[in-house]
Design an enzyme around this catalytic site. Structure first.
Site, mmCIF file in Angstrom:
data_model
loop_
_atom_site.group_PDB
_atom_site.id
_atom_site.type_symbol
_atom_site.label_atom_id
_atom_site.label_comp_id
_atom_site.label_asym_id
_atom_site.label_seq_id
_atom_site.Cartn_x
_atom_site.Cartn_y
_atom_site.Cartn_z
ATOM 1 N N GLY A 149 29.145 -35.501 12.189
ATOM 2 C CA GLY A 149 29.557 -35.331 13.574
ATOM 3 C C GLY A 149 29.166 -34.016 14.195
ATOM 4 O O GLY A 149 28.785 -33.057 13.517
ATOM 5 N N GLU A 150 29.230 -33.987 15.528
ATOM 6 C CA GLU A 150 28.963 -32.778 16.299
ATOM 7 C C GLU A 150 30.310 -32.277 16.833
ATOM 8 O O GLU A 150 30.877 -32.862 17.756
ATOM 9 C CB GLU A 150 27.993 -33.114 17.444
ATOM 10 N N ASN B 85 17.317 -31.082 2.693
ATOM 11 C CA ASN B 85 17.699 -32.129 1.748
ATOM 12 C C ASN B 85 17.080 -33.414 2.268
ATOM 13 O O ASN B 85 17.537 -33.944 3.277
ATOM 14 C CB ASN B 85 19.219 -32.266 1.700
ATOM 15 N N CYS C 59 33.955 -28.766 3.485
ATOM 16 C CA CYS C 59 33.069 -29.160 4.569
ATOM 17 C C CYS C 59 33.640 -30.451 5.149
ATOM 18 O O CYS C 59 33.746 -31.453 4.441
ATOM 19 C CB CYS C 59 31.674 -29.374 3.978
ATOM 20 N N GLU D 4 33.018 -38.604 5.353
ATOM 21 C CA GLU D 4 33.001 -37.894 4.077
ATOM 22 C C GLU D 4 33.405 -36.435 4.261
ATOM 23 O O GLU D 4 33.205 -35.858 5.324
ATOM 24 C CB GLU D 4 31.592 -37.957 3.471
#
Ligand code: SAH
Length: 375
Positions: free
Chosen positions: A187-188, A324, A125, A112
């Site tokens: 992800g990192e 969140n 983002c 996403e």
């Protein structure tokens, strides 16, 4: 005589039927572009023309590339701009100024990206991996594990899509420019260093080699993979570094950010400080506020002490993220009064502190909510 014992070769075979994403213009540096032109039997300037369409005009449709010979347009554009992201779904919030897109990659992996328009800027983002291997228990992406690293072009194409949406006026507010990129999707990024730094290079390169974004408007967010943070400081591209700290003490951080057992609070904060020293860029400390877990007043004091132990020359600021909540998670957001006190204590100790807005939380598009597996 006995057979000599042989060590079993350690072969890491990728799952069958997968392989690599198709090679794309955005994966190529200058030398590789030349080679690609030769492979296509075309002069180098044809590749440059396609690059102009893609990076400067944000155009991906070969039919619109009318300066390419009609007979070879599809072949050239098809070879250099294979479809990488298949749009599955777009969800909007905040009157359309927040748009989350779910993408299917060539191998079926789902990722996403989220585009957010503000009065003074537009930020995308992006995801850098399908899934994530860091297993932070409060993060939706962390629950599913890592599927695979994304390629440079798979990362860039998310940005180009967002930039095109802005340019075409698809986001309320009229046509505009994409100005900021944050690696805060799935992800990192530092665990996919090569593709991520390649993507950063394409983002900052002036058109037609790249998107011409300002390095300071690109934020790479990390759990704190120390060797990679050090490497990033040597690249000569002063991107903004965000360190997801979430706790000032190892005992709690070991639980919230499991990789802390490899790189401790002291090590990651030192690496962040070094990054600020080398790049002259203020580092951002991300701190997701979790009720009664990490939001105590004494932890604010402790956080300020840890950061101030590296000096108070403005090398750092703290960005508090209201948690969140993710489905099934035992953690919830802090009480407003606890959040206020936390901010007050940091500010009183000279730490510039902001509280992030929670854009897109109603479409599960806020930080840590991206979890494509349930799509
Ligand atoms: N792997 C990178 C990028 C992850 S997402 C990193 O860890 O920095 C960007 C930020 O969102 C990180 O600071 C992450 O810890 C935070 N985050 C994850 N889950 C969250 C949640 N449920 N609520 C608020 N922030 C969250």
């Amino acid at each position: 005589m006995t057979e000599p014992t042989r060590a079993l070769p350690l072969v890491l075979t990728p799952p069958k039927g997968r392989g690599k994403p198709p090679r794309h213009l955005a994966d190529l540096d200058a030398t590789e572009r030349k080679a690609a032109a030769a492979d296509l039997g075309e002069p180098v300037f044809r590749v440059k023309q396609v690059a102009h369409h893609y990076f400067a005009r944000l155009e991906r449709d070969p039919a619109q590339m009318t300066d390419l010979p009609a007979a070879s347009r599809d072949r050239i554009a098809g070879a250099l701009l294979p479809d990488l992201l298949d749009q599955v779904r777009v969800m909007e919030a905040d009157g359309g100024t927040t748009r989350k897109t779910l993408w299917r990659l060539f191998d079926g992996s789902l990722v996403e990206s989220v585009l957010m328009r503000y009065p003074d800027r537009a930020t995308i983002c992006v995801s850098s991996q399908a899934g994530c291997g860091m297993a932070c228990p409060f993060c939706a992406t962390g629950q599913g594990g890592l599927q695979r690293n994304m390629s440079t072009a798979e990362i860039i194409d998310q940005v180009v899509d967002g930039a095109a949406a802005m340019a075409k006026g698809l986001v309320p507010g009229g046509p505009g420019r994409l100005s900021n990129v944050v690696f805060m999707g799935m992800g990192e990024p530092m665990a996919n260093y090569k593709a991520v730094i390649g993507a950063v290079r394409r983002m900052v390169a002036p058109a037609p080699d790249g998107l011409g974004l300002s390095a300071r408007n690109i934020t790479v967010s990390t759990v704190g993979l120390v060797p990679r943070m050090k490497q990033l400081a040597t690249e000569g591209i002063p991107v903004t570094l965000a360190l997801s700290l979430h706790a000032p003490d190892d005992e709690l951080r070991n639980e919230l950010v499991p990789i802390n057992t490899r790189f401790s609070v002291a090590e990651v904060v030192e690496a962040a400080w070094e990054y600020a020293k080398v790049t002259k860029r203020r580092v951002s400390i991300e701190y997701a506020m979790m009720r009664d877990i990490n939001d105590q007043a004494w932890r604010a004091d402790m956080l300020a002490d840890v950061l101030n132990s590296y000096g108070d020359w403005g090398w750092v600021h703290v960005n508090l993220i209201p948690l969140n909540p993710t489905p099934g998670s035992k953690w919830t957001a802090s009480r407003p009064e606890d959040e206020r006190e936390f901010v007050r204590r940091l500010v009183a100790r000279g730490i510039p502190t902001t509280v992030r807005d929670t854009r897109g939380s109603d479409i599960d598009g806020a930080c840590g909510q991206l979890a494509a597996a349930d799509a």
